[in-house]
Design a protein around this motif. Structure first.
Motif, PDB file in Angstrom:
ATOM      1  N   GLU A  35     -16.920  -7.783   3.819  1.00 36.93           N
ATOM      2  CA  GLU A  35     -16.612  -6.596   4.625  1.00 36.93           C
ATOM      3  C   GLU A  35     -15.579  -5.715   3.936  1.00 36.93           C
ATOM      4  OE1 GLU A  35     -15.197  -5.345   9.169  1.00 36.93           O
ATOM      5  OE2 GLU A  35     -15.651  -7.447   8.666  1.00 36.93           O
ATOM      6  N   LEU A  36     -14.576  -6.326   3.331  1.00 34.92           N
ATOM      7  CA  LEU A  36     -13.547  -5.527   2.658  1.00 34.92           C
ATOM      8  C   LEU A  36     -14.033  -4.991   1.315  1.00 34.92           C
ATOM      9  CD1 LEU A  36     -10.333  -7.597   3.512  1.00 34.92           C
ATOM     10  CD2 LEU A  36     -11.064  -5.419   4.478  1.00 34.92           C
ATOM     11  N   LYS A  86      -7.467  -2.343   6.461  1.00 31.83           N
ATOM     12  CA  LYS A  86      -8.028  -1.006   6.684  1.00 31.83           C
ATOM     13  C   LYS A  86      -6.954  -0.030   7.166  1.00 31.83           C
ATOM     14  CE  LYS A  86     -12.812  -2.380   7.667  1.00 31.83           C
ATOM     15  NZ  LYS A  86     -13.903  -2.418   8.689  1.00 31.83           N
ATOM     16  N   ASN A  87      -6.139  -0.460   8.124  1.00 36.50           N
ATOM     17  CA  ASN A  87      -5.093   0.417   8.644  1.00 36.50           C
ATOM     18  C   ASN A  87      -4.034   0.721   7.591  1.00 36.50           C
ATOM     19  OD1 ASN A  87      -6.303   0.528  11.166  1.00 36.50           O
ATOM     20  ND2 ASN A  87      -5.113  -1.189  11.982  1.00 36.50           N
ATOM     21  N   PRO A 120      -9.069   2.451  -1.574  1.00 31.59           N
ATOM     22  CA  PRO A 120      -9.311   1.001  -1.466  1.00 31.59           C
ATOM     23  C   PRO A 120      -9.484   0.329  -2.818  1.00 31.59           C
ATOM     24  CG  PRO A 120     -10.601   2.181   0.169  1.00 31.59           C
ATOM     25  CD  PRO A 120     -10.002   3.220  -0.728  1.00 31.59           C
ATOM     26  N   LEU A 140      -4.429   0.866   4.305  1.00 37.96           N
ATOM     27  CA  LEU A 140      -4.993   1.835   3.351  1.00 37.96           C
ATOM     28  C   LEU A 140      -5.036   3.232   3.969  1.00 37.96           C
ATOM     29  CD1 LEU A 140      -7.953  -0.322   1.978  1.00 37.96           C
ATOM     30  CD2 LEU A 140      -5.883   0.349   0.720  1.00 37.96           C
ATOM     31  N   LEU A 141      -5.405   3.287   5.240  1.00 35.58           N
ATOM     32  CA  LEU A 141      -5.526   4.577   5.911  1.00 35.58           C
ATOM     33  C   LEU A 141      -4.165   5.250   6.069  1.00 35.58           C
ATOM     34  CD1 LEU A 141      -7.468   6.544   7.382  1.00 35.58           C
ATOM     35  CD2 LEU A 141      -6.980   5.268   9.480  1.00 35.58           C
ATOM     36  N   VAL A 149      -8.762  -8.066   8.425  1.00 36.08           N
ATOM     37  CA  VAL A 149      -9.621  -6.915   8.105  1.00 36.08           C
ATOM     38  C   VAL A 149      -8.996  -5.626   8.631  1.00 36.08           C
ATOM     39  CG1 VAL A 149     -11.838  -5.826   8.590  1.00 36.08           C
ATOM     40  CG2 VAL A 149     -11.753  -8.239   7.941  1.00 36.08           C
ATOM     41  N   GLU A 150      -8.554  -5.646   9.893  1.00 38.94           N
ATOM     42  CA  GLU A 150      -7.964  -4.452  10.496  1.00 38.94           C
ATOM     43  C   GLU A 150      -6.636  -4.103   9.833  1.00 38.94           C
ATOM     44  OE1 GLU A 150      -9.535  -2.495  12.514  1.00 38.94           O
ATOM     45  OE2 GLU A 150     -11.232  -3.882  12.425  1.00 38.94           O
ATOM     46  N   CYS A 162       0.829  -1.209   0.000  1.00 38.04           N
ATOM     47  CA  CYS A 162       0.000   0.000   0.000  1.00 38.04           C
ATOM     48  C   CYS A 162       0.865   1.262   0.000  1.00 38.04           C
ATOM     49  CB  CYS A 162      -0.946  -0.008   1.197  1.00 38.04           C
ATOM     50  SG  CYS A 162      -2.286  -1.227   1.073  1.00 38.04           S
ATOM     51  N   ILE A 208     -15.787  -1.615   1.462  1.00 36.89           N
ATOM     52  CA  ILE A 208     -15.019  -0.360   1.468  1.00 36.89           C
ATOM     53  C   ILE A 208     -14.293  -0.145   0.143  1.00 36.89           C
ATOM     54  CG2 ILE A 208     -14.719  -0.490   3.968  1.00 36.89           C
ATOM     55  CD1 ILE A 208     -11.807  -1.361   3.481  1.00 36.89           C
TER      56      ILE A 208
END
Length: 557
Positions: free
Chosen positions: A494-495, A459-460, A469, A462-463, A455-456, A427, A498
């Motif tokens: 779930e992914l 998300k982290n 995403p 990408l953030l 999942v976390e 990423c 986003i």
């Protein structure tokens, strides 16, 4: 009469002496009476004290936990307490001081409290203590099932003291403790401690007799999924039934033990290769049947590693390690099979261990790298995405192929940390590229065993990288979909919610079920290179690729 008459003087003297003597006698008598009174009082006090002491002694004797009896030099009963009479069922008439031990012994035999042999042993022990003045302990089981421990010790003036403990509960507790220490509580098989003891004895016997024996290391295939999906109660029932099935496949003198978890070990004494192979095959066939548990049907198979002593190991540790090595090869060969140890396996396992140690260090020190393979749109000839490929340059081995270190990472538990790093690094790198170029990252099926973690992590990553995403694609293989489709689908949805995309990698190998393409929301399908490699010369490969491409277009991939 003359006052000075000598006769009267004598009378006066006599009267005076008489009075004085009577006074002295009276005083003496008074003193004696007082002394007698005091002595009577003291005697009464001593008698009272003695009675009190006797009552105290009786109370102490009769409230003892153990039975107590004291015999004199002739082995006549001198004193005994109530627990002694109760333990042996002795009536009050035989518990009186002076009762010969022969009368007590005759009663015990007649009432079948003890056998004649036990009575003779007790009598011999009493005689022995009198002769040697050394204490002795004798254990016996009465006819009513009580376990009695009799301690006989020398007493004063040639007598003997006999102390009897009702050890029934203590012995039962000790037996339970020993059972727990040596045997597995769930299956009833020998546990690891008992197995190690028996393995050491097998080696001692082998040294004495030259007898060859075999060690089989058994591991259940698919048991973890049973525990994870159906719960530990079902898993325990599978283990209990597994123990019964394995016992049914071995001989009566073979030792089967539960080594821990879903691992079992078996010692086959006095055996040869043909017998070992036959028993191993019987165990595999016994495990091949389905487990019917209430309304659930469970399939669990067995992989077996085999090592022979002493040729495959001269010590318990070596033999066990080599059986474990053979088990690893049986797992790698497809499971549900038995494999004999080969010395070449040890060299391979040593190298694998060294690679694992170095890989662990490389992962912690950031020595892994990501290389990027461009994926080009054939119509525009432009790069649309780059696939992240993990590489490891070893300081002495050079470039270690991913086909070697990735499986080791998966088997050693390193893959989760390495996979997290790959997602974060990909990423960060993709954020520096032009906006139209995405990045693909391969995900191991093992990473999905921690669904919240992956999942976390995504998300982290990408953030922190400020990456859209929609530019990230996660590639999974169909082996993941076979293991746990419900959890996998939840993570994917779930992914995808986003904006993250998913690709099915290596399609065309394994089951290659078309249901995967319709059940899971894949954005891409990657056909295995075994088809694309010969696409220009193999019409069958070309047909498969064309069919998959048409299907993918119909599914808007």
């Amino acid at each position: 009469i003359q006052a000075h008459n000598p006769y009267y003087q004598y009378i006066g003297y006599f009267a005076f002496l008489y009075v004085v003597a009577n006074i002295a006698i009276t005083n003496s008598l008074h003193r004696n009476l007082l002394a007698l009174s005091d002595a009577t009082k003291q005697s009464k006090a001593l008698a009272t004290a003695l009675r009190s002491q006797n009552l105290t002694l009786d109370a102490a004797l009769n409230t003892m936990i153990h039975g107590l009896a004291m015999f004199d030099r002739k082995l006549d009963l001198a004193v005994s307490n109530a627990p002694h009479a109760a333990l042996y069922g002795i009536p009050e008439t035989l518990a009186l001081p002076g009762t010969p031990i022969s009368a007590i012994a005759r009663f015990l035999v007649e009432r079948q409290v003890m056998t004649p042999e036990q009575v003779r042993d007790i009598k011999a022990a009493l005689d022995g203590v009198q002769a040697t003045q050394q204490a002795a302990i004798y254990e016996l089981q009465s006819r009513n099932g009580r376990m009695l421990v009799v301690t006989i010790a020398p007493a004063a003036e040639g007598g003997v003291l006999m102390l009897t403990e009702d050890a029934t509960e203590r012995k039962a507790t000790e037996a339970r403790i020993e059972q727990m220490a040596r045997f597995d509580e769930l299956t009833g098989l020998a546990n690891r401690f008992e197995f190690n003891t028996q393995l050491a004895e097998a080696f001692s016997r082998q040294e004495r007799t030259g007898e060859t024996f075999a060690l089989l290391y058994i591991d259940l295939d698919g048991f973890k999924q049973v525990n994870d999906n159906l719960g530990h109660d079902i898993g325990d029932r599978v283990l209990v039934q597994t123990a019964e099935r394995l016992k049914s496949a071995i001989r009566h003198n073979d030792l089967l033990a539960r080594f821990g978890g879903d691992e079992f070990v078996l010692i086959l004494p006095a055996t040869d290769v043909a017998t070992v192979r036959m028993i191993a095959q019987r165990m595999i066939e016994a495990m091949d049947r389905a487990f019917e548990l209430d309304t659930k049907t469970v399939y669990v198979t067995a992989s077996i590693g085999i090592a022979l002593a002493p040729v495959d190991g001269a010590t318990p540790a070596d033999l066990l390690r080599h059986a474990d090595t053979a088990l690893y090869k049986a797992k790698a060969a497809g499971r549900n099979t038995a494999t004999f140890f080969d010395p070449a396996m040890a060299e391979e396992m040593l190298e694998r261990h060294e690679i694992e140690v170095d890989l662990r260090q490389a992962s912690s020190e950031g020595a892994l790298e990501l290389y990027y393979q461009p994926i080009i749109d054939l119509r525009t000839q432009e790069i649309v995405t780059r696939e992240a490929l993990m590489r490891w340059r070893h300081p002495t081995r050079g470039a270690v192929p991913p086909g070697i270190f990735i499986p080791i990472a998966e088997q050693s538990g390193l893959i989760a940390g390495m996979g997290d790093w790959a997602i974060r690094q990909a990423c960060r790198d993709a954020a520096k590229w032009p906006d139209g170029i995405g990045v693909s990252v391969n995900i191991s099926p093992l990473q999905f065993r921690e669904p919240r973690r992956i999942v976390e992590t995504v998300k982290n990553a990408l953030l922190l990288a400020h990456l859209a995403p929609g530019r990230l694609t996660l590639e999974v293989t169909e082996s993941l979909l076979i293991e746990d489709n419900k959890t996998t689908l939840e993570v994917i949805n779930e992914l995808r919610a986003i904006g993250v995309k998913f690709a099915l990698d290596d399609f065309g190998t394994g089951y290659s079920s078309l249901a995967y393409l319709s059940t899971y929301p894949f954005s891409q399908v990657k056909i295995d290179q075994s088809f694309s490699r010969d696409v220009n010369s193999d019409e069958a490969s070309k047909a498969v690729i064309e069919a998959v491409c048409q299907l993918a277009r119909r599914l808007s991939m």
